[in-house]
Write a protein that holds these residues in place. Structure first.
Motif, short mmCIF file in Angstrom:
data_model
loop_
_atom_site.label_atom_id
_atom_site.label_comp_id
_atom_site.label_asym_id
_atom_site.label_seq_id
_atom_site.Cartn_x
_atom_site.Cartn_y
_atom_site.Cartn_z
N MET A 45 6.36 4.49 7.31
CA MET A 45 6.50 3.49 6.26
C MET A 45 5.16 2.90 5.82
SD MET A 45 9.04 0.23 6.15
CE MET A 45 9.36 -0.62 4.59
N SER A 46 4.23 2.69 6.77
CA SER A 46 2.96 2.06 6.41
C SER A 46 1.98 3.04 5.78
CB SER A 46 2.33 1.44 7.65
OG SER A 46 2.01 2.43 8.61
N ARG A 47 2.32 4.32 5.78
CA ARG A 47 1.38 5.33 5.29
C ARG A 47 1.35 5.41 3.76
NH1 ARG A 47 -0.18 10.04 8.24
NH2 ARG A 47 0.03 9.83 10.48
N VAL A 48 2.44 5.06 3.10
CA VAL A 48 2.52 5.18 1.65
C VAL A 48 3.19 3.95 1.06
CG1 VAL A 48 2.56 7.70 1.61
CG2 VAL A 48 4.72 6.44 1.78
N MET A 49 3.01 3.78 -0.24
CA MET A 49 3.63 2.68 -0.96
C MET A 49 4.38 3.24 -2.17
SD MET A 49 1.90 -0.68 -2.75
CE MET A 49 0.70 0.30 -3.63
N PRO A 50 5.64 2.82 -2.38
CA PRO A 50 6.33 3.27 -3.59
C PRO A 50 5.73 2.61 -4.84
CG PRO A 50 7.68 1.69 -2.39
CD PRO A 50 6.49 1.99 -1.52
N PHE A 106 7.01 7.16 -7.27
CA PHE A 106 6.28 8.16 -6.51
C PHE A 106 5.64 7.44 -5.31
CE2 PHE A 106 3.21 6.69 -9.74
CZ PHE A 106 2.09 6.40 -8.98
N ALA A 107 5.21 8.21 -4.31
CA ALA A 107 4.62 7.64 -3.10
C ALA A 107 3.10 7.71 -3.20
CB ALA A 107 5.11 8.38 -1.86
N LEU A 108 2.47 6.56 -3.15
CA LEU A 108 1.02 6.46 -3.24
C LEU A 108 0.42 6.33 -1.84
CD1 LEU A 108 -1.41 5.93 -5.31
CD2 LEU A 108 -1.05 3.51 -4.76
N SER A 109 -0.57 7.16 -1.54
CA SER A 109 -1.33 6.99 -0.30
C SER A 109 -2.63 6.26 -0.64
CB SER A 109 -1.63 8.34 0.34
OG SER A 109 -2.58 9.07 -0.41
N PHE A 123 -2.81 0.56 3.82
CA PHE A 123 -3.23 -0.28 2.70
C PHE A 123 -3.76 -1.61 3.23
CE2 PHE A 123 -0.54 2.74 0.59
CZ PHE A 123 -1.09 2.86 -0.67
N PRO A 124 -4.88 -2.10 2.71
CA PRO A 124 -5.39 -3.40 3.13
C PRO A 124 -4.34 -4.48 2.90
CG PRO A 124 -7.04 -2.24 1.86
CD PRO A 124 -5.78 -1.44 1.75
N GLY A 125 -4.20 -5.38 3.86
CA GLY A 125 -3.21 -6.44 3.74
C GLY A 125 -1.86 -6.08 4.31
N GLY A 126 -1.71 -4.80 4.74
CA GLY A 126 -0.43 -4.41 5.31
C GLY A 126 0.69 -4.42 4.30
N ARG A 127 1.92 -4.34 4.78
CA ARG A 127 3.07 -4.26 3.88
C ARG A 127 3.20 -5.51 3.02
NH1 ARG A 127 8.18 -3.19 7.39
NH2 ARG A 127 9.13 -3.62 5.35
N MET A 128 2.79 -6.69 3.55
CA MET A 128 3.02 -7.93 2.83
C MET A 128 2.16 -8.04 1.58
SD MET A 128 2.88 -11.84 4.25
CE MET A 128 4.25 -11.50 5.36
#
Length: 436
Positions: A257-262, A350-353, A410-415
């Motif tokens: 989950m922490s590897r990519v961002m929708p 899409f999933a952004l790394s 991603f900097p800042g984590g999921r939040m």
């Protein structure tokens, strides 16, 4: 049993896109409602999952695919339909980060995804309106310098399929005066993306593969030698598991989950414009994308609609009004389409790394994954599907190169990752507007 994201896909129906409205007939596949054993289980019936499954089935393996909605419900059935070679991160970026050997390796395979697509289309008779050629459009002299450098760089990696265009030259391909120049990639192209993935699903089934639609995965146990996938109504115990949920995997596999961002992008399709009017917009039928950080992309459909996309929303939410967001960009390129009727408008993730390089790896001894194409998934997903199939059959060379590349959260984590990415996007969009 809890429902995954309260069913992230609703009842599993396709979103109201032009692609869904013009899709080839496709059967409803039954949901999994029992416990089964499988040689290979694939999570996700999009391009990555079906490419891996189809390559494995061609080699004689028995494959079961689990899809929470319907085949191609996610990005594979909603994207711009453009075959664009390369990764989001440029070969120069890859060389700077990972060294010349890795860049040379990537340079040898960035056109392979398009070849896989064409191979499937030819071999299995997939009807998806496939056409050759895509065009990179530059707004400024600086952007044109970037295209000239790209042509030189790709030529150094053995790719010599590109043609530079000045202002007059690009005007022969795009009926607009906004561009400074451009570059054609003859090995690019475009097609109906949902019909492509539906054709790949049918091809897999013709080889004995099984697809379960409407089968949301709620948990995965990949720690042992026999991975276990639990769904809403059933379970799969398999010798090998491939996870290809990409932007729609959610928290089913917390390690990913922490590897990519929708990230969502938006598209719309005009009313049919007729052959003459359509030919005035794109006389040679090439698909187009500009080279800004937040870009526009467009092409003609088989029935002479203009399909126009662009924009991003970090976090994967949909804008309140897709048409209102995209119409100004459309009219900037084509003022003559002011007031044109828009028949369809839709959004998809899409999933952004963080590195903009796709990720591939192994979670357990027999569990593999690939994701994070960062907006370049049409070709990358087909390529990574093939590489996954190679690894499962013992050919680890290409898999290991990608699996060993470092990834960064991603900097800042999921939040705070959405806000961080939006700020960076704003900065680069400002540079685009200022031409710096």
């Amino acid at each position: 049993m809890r429902r995954r994201f309260e069913r992230y896909c609703g009842d599993g129906s396709y979103p109201p896109s032009y692609y869904a409205a013009s899709a080839n007939p496709s059967p409803r596949r039954p949901a999994l409602t029992e416990s089964i054993a499988a040689e290979i289980c694939v999570i996700g019936a999009g391009y990555t999952g079906l490419s891996a499954a189809l390559h494995l089935a061609e080699a004689g393996h028995k494959v079961v695919v689990l899809e929470g909605a319907r085949v191609g419900w996610g990005a594979s059935g909603r994207n711009g339909g453009q075959i664009v070679n390369g990764l989001n991160a440029s070969l120069n970026t890859i060389e700077r980060r990972y060294g010349g050997e890795t860049a040379a390796f990537v340079g040898r395979l960035v056109q392979e995804g398009g070849k896989i697509i064409r191979g499937f289309v030819t071999k299995y008779g997939i009807q998806c309106d496939l056409k050759d050629g895509n065009l990179y459009a530059a707004y400024t002299a600086k952007q044109m310098d970037e295209l000239e450098a790209k042509k030189k760089l790709w030529r150094s990696h053995g790719m010599d399929d590109h043609e530079l265009l000045d202002r007059e030259g690009i005007r022969r391909h795009i009926g607009s005066d906004v561009y400074y120049g451009g570059m054609i990639d003859r090995t690019g192209g475009h097609m109906h993306p949902l019909n492509l993935v539906l054709g790949e699903a049918a091809a897999l089934e013709s080889l004995g593969g099984i697809i379960h639609e409407g089968t949301c995965v709620v948990s995965v146990d990949q720690r042992g030698a026999v991975p276990v996938v639990k769904t809403e109504q059933g379970e799969v115990r398999c010798r090998t598991l491939i996870i290809c949920g990409n932007a729609y995997l959610g928290n089913v596999v917390p390690e990913l989950m922490s590897r990519v961002m929708p990230v969502s992008t938006q598209m719309m399709a005009t009313e049919p414009l007729g052959p003459e009017r359509a030919a005035q917009l794109l006389p040679t039928g090439l698909c187009v994308e500009d080279i800004r950080y937040i870009l526009d992309y467009f092409r003609l459909s088989a029935d002479n609609r203009l399909i126009f996309g662009g924009g991003v929303v970090y976090g994967g939410t949909d804008p309140a009004d897709v048409i209102a967001k995209l119409r100004p960009n459309l009219q900037k390129v084509y003022p003559q389409l002011s007031g044109v009727k828009i028949d369809y408008a839709w959004s998809g993730n899409f999933a952004l790394s963080f590195s903009r390089v796709p990720q591939m790896g192994r979670l357990g001894p027999n569990t593999y994954f690939a994701h994070g194409y960062s907006g370049h998934g049409v070709t990358g997903s087909h390529l990574f599907g093939r590489i996954l199939s190679e690894a499962i059959q013992g050919e680890m060379g290409r898999f290991d190169v990608f699996a060993k590349l470092p990834w960064y959260p991603f900097p800042g984590g999921r939040m705070f990752r959405d806000q961080y990415s939006a700020l960076g996007s704003w900065y680069y969009a400002l540079r685009d507007r200022l031409g710096i």
